[in-house]
Design a protein around this motif. Sequence first.
Motif, PDB file in Angstrom:
ATOM      1  N   ASN A  23      24.321  43.310  23.801  1.00  0.00           N
ATOM      2  CA  ASN A  23      23.766  44.538  24.358  1.00  0.00           C
ATOM      3  C   ASN A  23      23.005  45.265  23.256  1.00  0.00           C
ATOM      4  O   ASN A  23      23.414  45.285  22.108  1.00  0.00           O
ATOM      5  N   ALA A  24      21.897  45.859  23.605  1.00  0.00           N
ATOM      6  CA  ALA A  24      21.053  46.544  22.622  1.00  0.00           C
ATOM      7  C   ALA A  24      21.818  47.618  21.869  1.00  0.00           C
ATOM      8  O   ALA A  24      21.533  47.893  20.720  1.00  0.00           O
ATOM      9  N   THR A  25      22.803  48.229  22.497  1.00  0.00           N
ATOM     10  CA  THR A  25      23.537  49.298  21.840  1.00  0.00           C
ATOM     11  C   THR A  25      24.588  48.775  20.873  1.00  0.00           C
ATOM     12  O   THR A  25      25.184  49.552  20.145  1.00  0.00           O
ATOM     13  N   SER A  26      24.836  47.447  20.839  1.00  0.00           N
ATOM     14  CA  SER A  26      25.845  46.911  19.932  1.00  0.00           C
ATOM     15  C   SER A  26      25.277  46.611  18.545  1.00  0.00           C
ATOM     16  O   SER A  26      26.030  46.368  17.618  1.00  0.00           O
ATOM     17  N   ALA A  27      23.958  46.611  18.393  1.00  0.00           N
ATOM     18  CA  ALA A  27      23.340  46.399  17.079  1.00  0.00           C
ATOM     19  C   ALA A  27      23.593  47.640  16.224  1.00  0.00           C
ATOM     20  O   ALA A  27      24.005  48.679  16.718  1.00  0.00           O
ATOM     21  N   ALA A  28      23.318  47.532  14.917  1.00  0.00           N
ATOM     22  CA  ALA A  28      23.505  48.677  14.026  1.00  0.00           C
ATOM     23  C   ALA A  28      22.777  49.892  14.592  1.00  0.00           C
ATOM     24  O   ALA A  28      21.633  49.783  15.037  1.00  0.00           O
ATOM     25  N   LEU A  56       9.050  45.483  13.498  1.00  0.00           N
ATOM     26  CA  LEU A  56       9.429  44.081  13.679  1.00  0.00           C
ATOM     27  C   LEU A  56      10.905  43.887  13.358  1.00  0.00           C
ATOM     28  O   LEU A  56      11.625  43.196  14.088  1.00  0.00           O
ATOM     29  N   LYS A  57      11.383  44.526  12.299  1.00  0.00           N
ATOM     30  CA  LYS A  57      12.799  44.443  11.937  1.00  0.00           C
ATOM     31  C   LYS A  57      13.670  44.993  13.065  1.00  0.00           C
ATOM     32  O   LYS A  57      14.708  44.416  13.412  1.00  0.00           O
ATOM     33  N   GLU A  58      13.267  46.119  13.650  1.00  0.00           N
ATOM     34  CA  GLU A  58      14.020  46.708  14.765  1.00  0.00           C
ATOM     35  C   GLU A  58      14.006  45.771  15.982  1.00  0.00           C
ATOM     36  O   GLU A  58      15.022  45.608  16.653  1.00  0.00           O
ATOM     37  N   LEU A  59      12.852  45.158  16.268  1.00  0.00           N
ATOM     38  CA  LEU A  59      12.776  44.215  17.383  1.00  0.00           C
ATOM     39  C   LEU A  59      13.676  43.005  17.138  1.00  0.00           C
ATOM     40  O   LEU A  59      14.353  42.533  18.049  1.00  0.00           O
ATOM     41  N   GLU A  60      13.704  42.525  15.901  1.00  0.00           N
ATOM     42  CA  GLU A  60      14.573  41.403  15.567  1.00  0.00           C
ATOM     43  C   GLU A  60      16.043  41.796  15.699  1.00  0.00           C
ATOM     44  O   GLU A  60      16.878  40.976  16.081  1.00  0.00           O
ATOM     45  N   SER A  61      16.366  43.065  15.437  1.00  0.00           N
ATOM     46  CA  SER A  61      17.759  43.515  15.531  1.00  0.00           C
ATOM     47  C   SER A  61      18.279  43.488  16.967  1.00  0.00           C
ATOM     48  O   SER A  61      19.483  43.496  17.182  1.00  0.00           O
ATOM     49  N   ALA A  79      10.563  41.943  26.418  1.00  0.00           N
ATOM     50  CA  ALA A  79      11.997  42.089  26.683  1.00  0.00           C
ATOM     51  C   ALA A  79      12.684  42.756  25.490  1.00  0.00           C
ATOM     52  O   ALA A  79      13.544  43.622  25.660  1.00  0.00           O
ATOM     53  N   ALA A  80      12.299  42.359  24.274  1.00  0.00           N
ATOM     54  CA  ALA A  80      12.875  42.975  23.071  1.00  0.00           C
ATOM     55  C   ALA A  80      12.491  44.457  22.985  1.00  0.00           C
ATOM     56  O   ALA A  80      13.309  45.294  22.599  1.00  0.00           O
ATOM     57  N   GLU A  81      11.259  44.785  23.346  1.00  0.00           N
ATOM     58  CA  GLU A  81      10.836  46.191  23.341  1.00  0.00           C
ATOM     59  C   GLU A  81      11.675  46.995  24.333  1.00  0.00           C
ATOM     60  O   GLU A  81      12.055  48.136  24.048  1.00  0.00           O
ATOM     61  N   ALA A  82      11.985  46.405  25.483  1.00  0.00           N
ATOM     62  CA  ALA A  82      12.816  47.097  26.472  1.00  0.00           C
ATOM     63  C   ALA A  82      14.224  47.313  25.916  1.00  0.00           C
ATOM     64  O   ALA A  82      14.799  48.398  26.078  1.00  0.00           O
ATOM     65  N   ARG A  83      14.774  46.308  25.250  1.00  0.00           N
ATOM     66  CA  ARG A  83      16.097  46.466  24.642  1.00  0.00           C
ATOM     67  C   ARG A  83      16.069  47.508  23.523  1.00  0.00           C
ATOM     68  O   ARG A  83      17.020  48.278  23.363  1.00  0.00           O
ATOM     69  N   LEU A  84      14.974  47.564  22.774  1.00  0.00           N
ATOM     70  CA  LEU A  84      14.849  48.556  21.707  1.00  0.00           C
ATOM     71  C   LEU A  84      14.763  49.968  22.291  1.00  0.00           C
ATOM     72  O   LEU A  84      15.330  50.911  21.739  1.00  0.00           O
ATOM     73  N   ARG A  85      14.089  50.116  23.433  1.00  0.00           N
ATOM     74  CA  ARG A  85      14.041  51.439  24.092  1.00  0.00           C
ATOM     75  C   ARG A  85      15.444  51.858  24.540  1.00  0.00           C
ATOM     76  O   ARG A  85      15.823  53.030  24.444  1.00  0.00           O
ATOM     77  N   ILE A  86      16.242  50.897  25.020  1.00  0.00           N
ATOM     78  CA  ILE A  86      17.624  51.191  25.414  1.00  0.00           C
ATOM     79  C   ILE A  86      18.420  51.645  24.195  1.00  0.00           C
ATOM     80  O   ILE A  86      19.162  52.621  24.251  1.00  0.00           O
ATOM     81  N   LYS A  87      18.236  50.926  23.085  1.00  0.00           N
ATOM     82  CA  LYS A  87      18.924  51.291  21.834  1.00  0.00           C
ATOM     83  C   LYS A  87      18.510  52.691  21.391  1.00  0.00           C
ATOM     84  O   LYS A  87      19.353  53.503  20.990  1.00  0.00           O
ATOM     85  N   TYR A  88      17.218  53.016  21.479  1.00  0.00           N
ATOM     86  CA  TYR A  88      16.724  54.347  21.113  1.00  0.00           C
ATOM     87  C   TYR A  88      17.386  55.417  21.994  1.00  0.00           C
ATOM     88  O   TYR A  88      17.887  56.423  21.491  1.00  0.00           O
ATOM     89  N   ARG A  89      17.382  55.200  23.307  1.00  0.00           N
ATOM     90  CA  ARG A  89      17.989  56.193  24.207  1.00  0.00           C
ATOM     91  C   ARG A  89      19.463  56.402  23.871  1.00  0.00           C
ATOM     92  O   ARG A  89      19.953  57.524  23.882  1.00  0.00           O
TER      93      ARG A  89
END
Length: 106
Positions: A23-28, A56-61, A79-89
């Motif tokens: 899940n995007a929220t489980s990354a650092a 790019l580092k954030e997308l890889e995370s 798809a990675a950008e969508a997961r990164l937006r979830i992580k941001y929120r």
Amino acid sequence: MIKKELIASSISLFISLGATWPNATSAAPLSPNDCNSWPFVRPSTGVTPRELRRELKELESVGYQPSDNDVHYPSDIQAAEARLRIKYRHDCTGKASQLPANRSPS
């Protein structure tokens, strides 16, 4: 018609990736500095190469794996950008968001 097919393929890939990546929220978590920087806040002076590398580092995370011969581009980075937006929120606004409920993190 091609645009609808691309969207359908992107959604399908996003759902399948959700089953294999955490899940995007489980990354650092993002720091307050991260939350107020590119790619989440657009700078008034333009984006620097350093900011692009950080993005790019954030997308890889959140699971993006850049490749010279990527047959899933651009749907995999979208798809990675969508997961990164979830992580941001989650990290920056306090709004908990999850990947689709029918997918569990690995």
